[in-house]
Design an enzyme around this catalytic site. Structure first.
Site, PDB file in Angstrom:
ATOM      1  CB  VAL A  38      -0.931  -0.003   1.232  1.00 39.34           C
ATOM      2  CG1 VAL A  38      -1.639   1.327   1.395  1.00 39.34           C
ATOM      3  CG2 VAL A  38      -1.945  -1.138   1.125  1.00 39.34           C
ATOM      4  NE  ARG A  50     -27.031  -9.516  14.999  1.00 36.29           N
ATOM      5  CZ  ARG A  50     -28.158 -10.095  14.620  1.00 36.29           C
ATOM      6  NH1 ARG A  50     -29.317  -9.583  14.972  1.00 36.29           N
ATOM      7  NH2 ARG A  50     -28.120 -11.179  13.867  1.00 36.29           N
ATOM      8  NE  ARG A  51     -27.115 -12.994  19.208  1.00 32.86           N
ATOM      9  CZ  ARG A  51     -27.351 -13.165  17.902  1.00 32.86           C
ATOM     10  NH1 ARG A  51     -26.350 -13.486  17.087  1.00 32.86           N
ATOM     11  NH2 ARG A  51     -28.564 -13.029  17.405  1.00 32.86           N
ATOM     12  CB  VAL A 138     -19.584 -12.058  -8.242  1.00 34.63           C
ATOM     13  CG1 VAL A 138     -19.916 -13.114  -9.288  1.00 34.63           C
ATOM     14  CG2 VAL A 138     -20.720 -11.059  -8.124  1.00 34.63           C
ATOM     15  N   GLY A 140     -16.335 -15.482  -5.052  1.00 32.80           N
ATOM     16  CA  GLY A 140     -15.318 -15.553  -4.002  1.00 32.80           C
ATOM     17  C   GLY A 140     -13.958 -15.059  -4.429  1.00 32.80           C
ATOM     18  CB  ILE A 142     -12.876 -16.374  -9.296  1.00 33.63           C
ATOM     19  CG1 ILE A 142     -13.007 -17.806  -8.796  1.00 33.63           C
ATOM     20  CG2 ILE A 142     -12.451 -16.338 -10.749  1.00 33.63           C
ATOM     21  CD1 ILE A 142     -14.124 -18.579  -9.478  1.00 33.63           C
ATOM     22  N   GLY A 193     -21.141 -28.504   5.677  1.00 35.68           N
ATOM     23  CA  GLY A 193     -21.078 -27.060   5.879  1.00 35.68           C
ATOM     24  C   GLY A 193     -21.190 -26.252   4.598  1.00 35.68           C
ATOM     25  CE  LYS A 211     -22.422 -15.464  -5.294  1.00 38.41           C
ATOM     26  NZ  LYS A 211     -22.226 -16.870  -4.884  1.00 38.41           N
ATOM     27  N   GLY A 313     -16.176 -19.688   0.947  1.00 36.10           N
ATOM     28  CA  GLY A 313     -15.253 -20.098   2.000  1.00 36.10           C
ATOM     29  C   GLY A 313     -14.564 -18.888   2.600  1.00 36.10           C
TER      30      GLY A 313
END
Lengths: 463, 463
Positions: A38, A50-51, A138, A140, A142, A193, A211, A313
């Protein structure tokens, strides 16, 4: 371009599930690399969840950064970039709009929000000069949106088509390779999963439709929202459909297809649609198995391109988020801006009824004289041209187990028709008329066939 | 940021061969689209060619733009962007350096120049704040460099490997599918315009090595030049090698491989190499046929990605050039800059002798007792572990036609050895020792096997 006194680019993270956790890990593990790339350090200044008690790793290692008040985090003066990996429309929309209006750059993986209300976000970004990046939304990991927005910016994209939902592809792959039923394959996907407790977003095509809207918007410089996308899920794909596809030398895939359509008069429109379709095994998309994604892009000068990789993932999605984060951070350091919304073409959306596709129609018919003539007549009446017909059965043939044993005549047979390219509306009318024919016991399956070519010759006439 | 009075971004084009012609065509045909995408018109203000009479289409339609003095065109005050599609090191280097020093952005497809002297160009760009883009230099239309430089900027790339030379891939594909000899396949490639009159740049791997240098530089943030790339061409690949690969369930491809290597002590280095190698048919790269290119990228978070498309040709390459041109034009309008050179990692280059690969060694041996033991002993002596051995022949086996008919003993046999991963240096020493063995009539072929996995089990012991 406000930045920290140290010159660091200060990042607020909204959400810390699978993807967010990887984002935190990558920002901290690769701090030296990110600084070098950067040109200044990237500093995580807050994480909204949230939790907090559900995030022991986060609270233990970064407890001082954790807050439950996402709105207050976004509003902080010492935030330059907001990274959002919560998902869903509300309350995220308000936070991102606030951030953009305040000139903060936004990196988001939120396909549902972008597909529903992307233009509002884009307008807020343009008004304040902030960046809005969303590569992770869209396919992941790629790199797909950056190539569409930037690499192909000097070309004319004609088609973007692919497998963009890993869960449904996992299920269809399991059905194709193992002869598993839809129910069993879904159960396996849930156990591993890949599928959520409520799999509707994946198997009913909502995720793919979001997408498709994002892809069509970028490819055709036209605002396309999820509601513009024709959507059919893959719950209805049966083991019989999978077997029928195999007989044709095809594999069933849930496809997202975005096309530039030019009618006879030269008028252009955009078709965006999601549905399960047969893809010839000779096509690379047919070989994309498991939870992988792959997208074909066709452009006038570039020709055919394909992009392949992991579509979901934690780590893969985080890779895409980090790439965007480096880009917006570089822009803040260098004083530039990423590409703005480009919707100048404003093409109309083509109704699904007007979109031409090939079809595979499986009929259970009475094995009588004249049946083929009667059926062919219905296709002809709607102007649907038949490419190939195959009959199997009579009484000793491969009759579907649902065949009614009390049928009169020599018993039912199976008739498979593959059409030439036909309008959806004409095909629907044909199917309705076929169902009413005396000779037809039932319409067993109707599936589109995409990217055909070689599959028709593989079908042949009879076996 | 000087621009024309009309606000147009003014482009000078150097070279007008196949690619340049397409660039001119796209700039003029898509003027309205480019204006919308850039935010201001893109104006072609000059085209430099050496011999205008060889460009009748150009001189007829754009005669007022044509000049033979590229240096003077580059120096003109009314040029904002220089697009170079001439190729070769000199005199192009001087022109591009002049342009960059004067703050003009450069878009180039010149892989040879970038691979030899990219850092000098990058420094000139950084010094003046100009952009240097070169997507078209590697893999033609396939968006590959932008993903490496930008999409994966937050990830850690471990490997970039692929088919980046269409000509050699066309020849190898023809040899594999048609049983054609190298000479015949080359002739066909020349006839079809894939190979040039002097095919050395393609078949001897110079072109692929330049591309490997560019890929490795971007992937590993380390300056890698063509001379750092180990290069072996594919002239030596015989029909017998192709057949041997097929027996193993492999296909021979000319690969460019760039790897981040981590040694036992954790020290990192970069290996960049080009050579023909066996690729298992189960690997997607094995299926990339004809003049197509495909590149696999592996990154720690993103996992495996693949990019596929046309690696050469006028229109595809022009698509990549135009994408870059739009990017630099947008930057001039928006006041930003593209990514700068990133060479902070400065990793050392790993010598080819230290790079571990698997090998396929084909030996013609005397069919005597003890031959396998003797040969296995030589492999063991160099610490090269054998994964599989297969013997064919004796006198009635698949003896190479070059077998010497006057050999003593029961006649020669063919012994095929596939090794586990071994250092190049150890393998070379083994091969030298094998050639000296009494039992060995000749070393028929030595080829690396890349991305193996399933191929070893396909080999089995015997047939």
């Amino acid at each position: 371009m406000a930045r920290g006194e140290s010159g660091a680019v200060r990042v607020a993270l909204l959400g810390c599930g699978t993807v967010g956790t990887e984002v935190v890990r990558l920002i901290t593990d690769q701090a030296a690399d990110l600084t070098a790339r950067v040109g200044t350090p990237v500093e995580l200044v807050g994480v909204a969840v949230r939790r907090p008690h559900r995030h022991p790793w986060l609270t233990e290692n970064f407890g001082h950064l954790v807050t439950t008040d996402a709105g207050a985090l976004v509003a902080r003066d010492d935030v330059d970039v907001v990274v959002e990996v919560i998902g869903g429309i509300e309350p995220v929309r308000g936070w991102l709009l606030e951030a953009l209006k305040a000139g903060k750059s936004v990196v988001t993986a939120n396909k549902a929000l972008l597909a529903e209300d992307g233009p509002t976000l884009a307008e807020a970004a343009d008004a304040s000069g902030a960046d809005l990046y969303f590569e992770a939304a869209v396919a992941g990991a790629i790199p797909l949106l950056r190539p569409l927005r930037e690499s192909l910016a000097g070309d004319r994209i004609t088609r973007v088509a692919g497998i963009v939902n890993g869960t449904s592809n996992f299920i269809l792959s399991a059905m194709a390779s193992g002869g598993t039923s839809y129910g069993d394959a879904l159960e396996e996907a849930t156990r591993l999963g890949y599928a959520e407790a409520d799999p509707s977003a994946d198997v009913d095509g909502y995720d793919a439709a979001s997408k498709a809207a994002i892809l069509a918007t970028l490819a055709f410089h036209t605002r396309i929202t999820a509601s513009d996308v024709h959507r059919e899920g893959m719950r209805g794909v049966s083991s019989a459909d999978v077997a029928a596809a195999r007989r044709l030398g095809c594999t069933i895939k849930l496809l997202a297809i975005c096309e530039r359509v030019v009618d006879e008069a030269g008028a252009e429109s955009v078709s965006a649609r999601v549905y399960p379709a047969m893809v010839p095994d000779s096509h690379p998309l047919a070989r994309v198995d498991g939870a992988f994604n792959a997208v074909f892009v066709e452009a006038e000068a570039a020709g055919q391109l394909m992009f392949y990789g992991q579509g979901a993932g934690g780590a893969p999605t985080a890779s895409a988020v980090l790439g965007d984060m480096v880009a917006v951070a570089r822009n803040r350091v260098g004083g530039g801006r990423g590409p703005r919304e480009s919707a100048y073409a404003s093409l109309p959306v083509r109704a699904i009824g007007e979109v031409p596709t090939r079809y595979h129609v499986d009929l259970e018919v009475a094995d009588r004289e004249g049946v083929l003539a009667a059926i062919a007549g219905e296709f002809a009446r709607q102007g649907v041209s038949i490419a190939a017909v195959r009959q199997t059965g009579g009484i000793n043939g491969s009759i579907d187990s649902t065949a009614r044993a009390d049928d009169a005549g020599p018993g039912p047979a199976r008739l498979t028709v593959v059409t030439h390219s036909a309008r959806e509306a004409a095909l629907s009318a044909t199917v309705a008329a076929l169902a009413d024919l005396d000779h037809v016991i039932g319409v067993v399956g109707v599936l589109r066939v995409e990217g055909l070519g070689r599959a028709v010759s593989a079908l042949g006439m009879g076996e």
